[in-house]
Design a protein around this motif. Structure first.
Motif, mmCIF file in Angstrom:
data_model
loop_
_atom_site.group_PDB
_atom_site.id
_atom_site.type_symbol
_atom_site.label_atom_id
_atom_site.label_comp_id
_atom_site.label_asym_id
_atom_site.label_seq_id
_atom_site.Cartn_x
_atom_site.Cartn_y
_atom_site.Cartn_z
ATOM 1 N N ILE A 19 0.800 -1.399 -0.170
ATOM 2 C CA ILE A 19 0.153 -0.074 -0.036
ATOM 3 C C ILE A 19 0.886 1.146 -0.150
ATOM 4 O O ILE A 19 2.010 1.033 0.256
ATOM 5 C CB ILE A 19 -1.086 0.246 1.184
ATOM 6 N N PHE A 38 2.302 -5.212 2.669
ATOM 7 C CA PHE A 38 0.999 -5.402 3.253
ATOM 8 C C PHE A 38 0.884 -6.948 3.396
ATOM 9 O O PHE A 38 0.080 -7.349 2.226
ATOM 10 C CB PHE A 38 -0.221 -4.622 2.872
ATOM 11 N N MET A 104 -2.437 -2.058 -4.948
ATOM 12 C CA MET A 104 -2.133 -2.958 -4.161
ATOM 13 C C MET A 104 -0.857 -3.772 -4.675
ATOM 14 O O MET A 104 -0.367 -4.784 -4.090
ATOM 15 C CB MET A 104 -3.009 -3.716 -3.210
ATOM 16 N N VAL A 181 -7.143 -2.059 5.569
ATOM 17 C CA VAL A 181 -7.020 -1.720 4.388
ATOM 18 C C VAL A 181 -8.552 -2.315 4.003
ATOM 19 O O VAL A 181 -9.137 -3.499 4.122
ATOM 20 C CB VAL A 181 -6.231 -2.324 3.244
ATOM 21 N N ASP A 183 -11.473 -2.259 0.784
ATOM 22 C CA ASP A 183 -11.487 -2.451 -0.753
ATOM 23 C C ASP A 183 -13.010 -1.511 -1.220
ATOM 24 O O ASP A 183 -13.895 -2.376 -0.593
ATOM 25 C CB ASP A 183 -11.567 -3.804 -1.440
ATOM 26 N N THR A 273 -5.898 5.546 -0.310
ATOM 27 C CA THR A 273 -4.667 4.870 -0.594
ATOM 28 C C THR A 273 -4.289 4.660 -2.251
ATOM 29 O O THR A 273 -5.481 4.036 -2.799
ATOM 30 C CB THR A 273 -4.002 3.619 0.025
ATOM 31 N N GLY A 274 -3.305 5.140 -2.752
ATOM 32 C CA GLY A 274 -3.259 4.754 -4.244
ATOM 33 C C GLY A 274 -3.938 6.005 -5.011
ATOM 34 O O GLY A 274 -3.838 7.280 -5.018
ATOM 35 N N CYS A 280 -8.633 1.422 -2.867
ATOM 36 C CA CYS A 280 -8.932 1.215 -1.330
ATOM 37 C C CYS A 280 -8.657 2.289 -0.624
ATOM 38 O O CYS A 280 -8.071 3.380 -0.890
ATOM 39 C CB CYS A 280 -7.657 0.117 -0.923
ATOM 40 N N ILE A 282 -7.225 3.207 3.684
ATOM 41 C CA ILE A 282 -6.454 2.611 4.942
ATOM 42 C C ILE A 282 -6.911 3.348 6.053
ATOM 43 O O ILE A 282 -7.299 4.528 6.043
ATOM 44 C CB ILE A 282 -5.149 2.896 4.622
#
Length: 321
Positions: A19, A38, A104, A181, A183, A273-274, A280, A282
């Motif tokens: 992550i 992760f 991820m 985490v 989704d 995140t991302g 996702c 966190i």
């Protein structure tokens, strides 16, 4: 070509998910970001000798020559390994709990697991440089010009501070707490969000540049918080980072809702995140008990899946609910 006469009957390789803890999007503009393994999500690859090259996975099962275009990187990786080590045909079985296209590191983790299994099968000692050589070759086929951070994070055990055009810097994970985490169940839209942030840098440069610089500052502070075991401070930094990412238009209502649910249930901090707009989010919790409560509430609020990893250990330990 490397001659390796001894081949094991069967061999296994594993890799974790990854992550982005802090700094997504800002890293495109020269600011630092932190990625971390992760291990609550993992890939396992098993290799054994076969009459022909054959892949067994959730996405495709059949001869390697017939894999779909989306798995071309995996096909080429196996061919490359077989050629370099003069290896016989093989059967590669892959199982994964890492969701695809959620930021991820799924493709890199598969390449890490397959390469580790192959090297073990050939009874060749794994080295970090050798492993990353093959994984990065696979990632180039999959993504064109990858940064290499997914390969490093999915094969490592420590957080990584990275900046554009600089070597990666791994540092110890000295933080008591648990990371959750969740989704959203929606594929992330990284290309769209990267494009829109770039547009904002043109149409409203003062606001966008200030947000990018602040995200970089928060990332540097987050590294210090992790190194000093300051979980509550890290949580506050995560909250600030999400607000800044919202200002850059990379969040969406689903991510914002899950972030709020986590915070209402005593998360120390929560953020996307991302790439954003899907993918996702966190959240950071004080302990496994609180993390389980947060994860349950996130699923009640619509999260497609949740995972928990206990921090403060090397490697960090997944938590079973």
């Amino acid at each position: 070509m490397i001659e390796v006469p001894n081949v094991k009957e069967i061999a296994t390789g594993q890799a974790s998910g990854k992550i982005i803890l802090m700094g997504e999007h800002a890293v495109v503009y020269g600011e630092p970001a932190i990625a971390m393994p992760f291990s609550a999500t993992q890939v396992t690859a098993v290799i054994r000798r076969s009459q022909e090259d054959f892949l067994d996975s959730a996405y495709f099962t059949g001869p390697l020559t017939q894999v779909p275009q989306s798995l071309n990187n995996l096909k080429e990786l196996i061919y490359m390994l077989r050629q370099d080590f003069a290896a016989p045909p093989l059967l590669c079985t892959i199982t994964s709990t890492i969701p695809a296209e959620r930021g991820m590191g799924s493709s890199a983790a598969v390449a890490v697991a397959v390469t580790r299994a192959f090297l073990a099968w050939q009874q060749v000692e794994e080295t970090p440089a050798g492993l990353l050589h093959y994984v990065n070759q696979s990632e180039k086929i999959a993504h064109g010009n990858p940064s290499g951070i997914d390969a490093a994070a999915t094969s490592g055990t420590e957080p990584i501070l990275f900046e554009r055009d600089k070597p990666f810097h791994a540092f110890p994970l000295k933080l008591d707490g648990c990371l959750i985490v969740a989704d959203t169940g929606v594929k992330g839209k990284t290309r769209d969000t990267v494009r829109d942030v770039a547009s904002l840098m043109t149409t409203n440069p003062q606001q966008a540049q200030r947000a990018i610089q602040q995200l970089g500052d928060l990332t540097r502070q987050a590294k210090e918080a992790i190194s000093a075991n300051q979980a509550r401070y890290l949580g506050l930094l995560m909250n600030e980072a999400h607000t800044l990412l919202q200002s850059l238009s990379v969040s969406d209502p689903t991510l914002d809702q899950l972030v709020q649910v986590a915070r209402r249930n005593n998360a120390l901090g929560a953020k996307l995140t991302g790439g954003g707009r899907g993918g996702c989010m966190i959240a950071l919790a004080t302990d496994a008990h609180n993390a389980a409560i947060i994860a349950n509430q996130l699923e009640n609020a619509g999260a497609a899946a949740t995972w928990i990893q206990r921090l403060g250990y090397t490697p960090a330990v997944p938590v079973s609910l």
